[in-house]
Write a protein that holds these residues in place. Sequence first.
Motif, short mmCIF file in Angstrom:
data_model
loop_
_atom_site.label_atom_id
_atom_site.label_comp_id
_atom_site.label_asym_id
_atom_site.label_seq_id
_atom_site.Cartn_x
_atom_site.Cartn_y
_atom_site.Cartn_z
N ASN A 114 33.18 41.39 47.20
CA ASN A 114 33.22 42.05 45.89
C ASN A 114 34.25 41.39 44.98
N GLU A 115 35.41 41.07 45.50
CA GLU A 115 36.43 40.40 44.69
C GLU A 115 35.96 39.02 44.25
N ALA A 116 35.25 38.33 45.14
CA ALA A 116 34.74 37.01 44.79
C ALA A 116 33.76 37.11 43.64
N LEU A 117 32.89 38.11 43.66
CA LEU A 117 31.94 38.30 42.56
C LEU A 117 32.66 38.65 41.27
N ASP A 118 33.63 39.55 41.37
CA ASP A 118 34.38 39.94 40.16
C ASP A 118 35.05 38.72 39.54
N LYS A 119 35.72 37.93 40.37
CA LYS A 119 36.42 36.77 39.83
C LYS A 119 35.44 35.73 39.27
N HIS A 120 34.28 35.64 39.89
CA HIS A 120 33.27 34.70 39.38
C HIS A 120 32.83 35.08 37.98
N PHE A 121 32.48 36.35 37.78
CA PHE A 121 32.02 36.77 36.46
C PHE A 121 33.14 36.72 35.43
N ILE A 122 34.36 37.11 35.82
CA ILE A 122 35.49 37.07 34.89
C ILE A 122 35.80 35.64 34.48
N ASN A 123 35.80 34.74 35.43
CA ASN A 123 36.06 33.34 35.13
C ASN A 123 35.00 32.77 34.18
N ILE A 183 43.77 34.89 38.37
CA ILE A 183 43.07 36.14 38.07
C ILE A 183 43.60 37.20 39.03
N VAL A 184 44.17 38.27 38.46
CA VAL A 184 44.70 39.37 39.26
C VAL A 184 43.87 40.61 38.98
N LEU A 185 43.26 41.15 40.04
CA LEU A 185 42.42 42.33 39.90
C LEU A 185 43.21 43.58 40.23
N PHE A 240 27.07 42.99 35.12
CA PHE A 240 28.50 42.93 34.83
C PHE A 240 28.74 43.12 33.34
N LYS A 241 29.68 44.03 33.00
CA LYS A 241 29.97 44.29 31.59
C LYS A 241 31.48 44.38 31.37
N VAL A 242 31.96 43.66 30.34
CA VAL A 242 33.35 43.75 29.92
C VAL A 242 33.48 44.91 28.94
N LEU A 243 34.35 45.87 29.25
CA LEU A 243 34.48 47.08 28.42
C LEU A 243 35.54 46.93 27.35
N THR A 244 36.65 46.31 27.68
CA THR A 244 37.72 46.05 26.72
C THR A 244 38.23 44.64 26.91
N TYR A 245 38.76 44.05 25.83
CA TYR A 245 39.21 42.65 25.90
C TYR A 245 40.39 42.48 24.96
N ARG A 246 41.50 41.96 25.54
CA ARG A 246 42.69 41.71 24.74
C ARG A 246 43.30 40.39 25.16
N ILE A 247 43.78 39.62 24.17
CA ILE A 247 44.40 38.33 24.46
C ILE A 247 45.78 38.29 23.83
N ASP A 248 46.78 37.84 24.61
CA ASP A 248 48.16 37.76 24.16
C ASP A 248 48.72 36.38 24.49
#
Length: 253
Positions: A114-123, A183-185, A240-248
């Motif tokens: 599951n973590e591998a999938l999450d990191k794949h989509f996030i990346n 990437i930290v989940l 997979f859906k990104v609900l919120t997104y912020r960049i700093d």
Amino acid sequence: MRQIVEKIKAIFNAKRKEFSNVDSDEFYQSYDDIQGSYREALDFESSLRYMVEQSNKKAYLFAIFCGALSILAIIAVMLLTPLKTTEPYLIRVNDTTGAVDIITVLDTEQISNNEALDKHFINSYVRAREGYFYDMLNRDYELVLTLSSDRVAADYKELYKGENARDKVFKNNIQISVDVLSIVLTESAGVKTATIRTNLAIKNLSSRNLINQYRIITLSYEYQNLAFRENLRHINPLGFKVLTYRIDEDIKR
């Protein structure tokens, strides 16, 4: 001659008297004692032979057990030898900043599926959204919209509207490549979140100048069971859906 015969008779009679004076009970008692001693000697010899035979039998069994154990150990080592591997790893040094990163593999991190999938989509999402390659712009744009919720997708569309649209400003003169450093989940109030450290390498294709900008991206996400068009199903098969997104800006850099 007669005198010699008389002497022999006298001696014979004397000896007969000596034997006649011996009690028969004493004679048989002595015989029984001799027989008893003989039987004891035989019993001792039999016991000693039995003990020696038992000791030899135990020694043979122990030798057989040790031999079998040694054979099993050799077989075990032979079976395990092909499984022994040397896992290499790479240390990457950033030429510009000198930052050192250890490049690991999936098994080394002992990461779950599951973590591998999450990191794949996030990346994939961060690279498509923050990167800029003019020839691949339509593909990245479609990917970001497919992986974004309606609100996040609306914010992203604003980047490509008006006179200051991203594609109009950059055109084919700028190229932005994204290096995902980590990437930290995490999870907050039941919502999955991720913190991503990135390096944006902004390259001017005309002047060949290169600028590195370090950013920290925070987003939340989930998997939704949504109906996609067939041409988009292969892009996001798990919803997979990104609900919120912020960049700093990464102020540590």
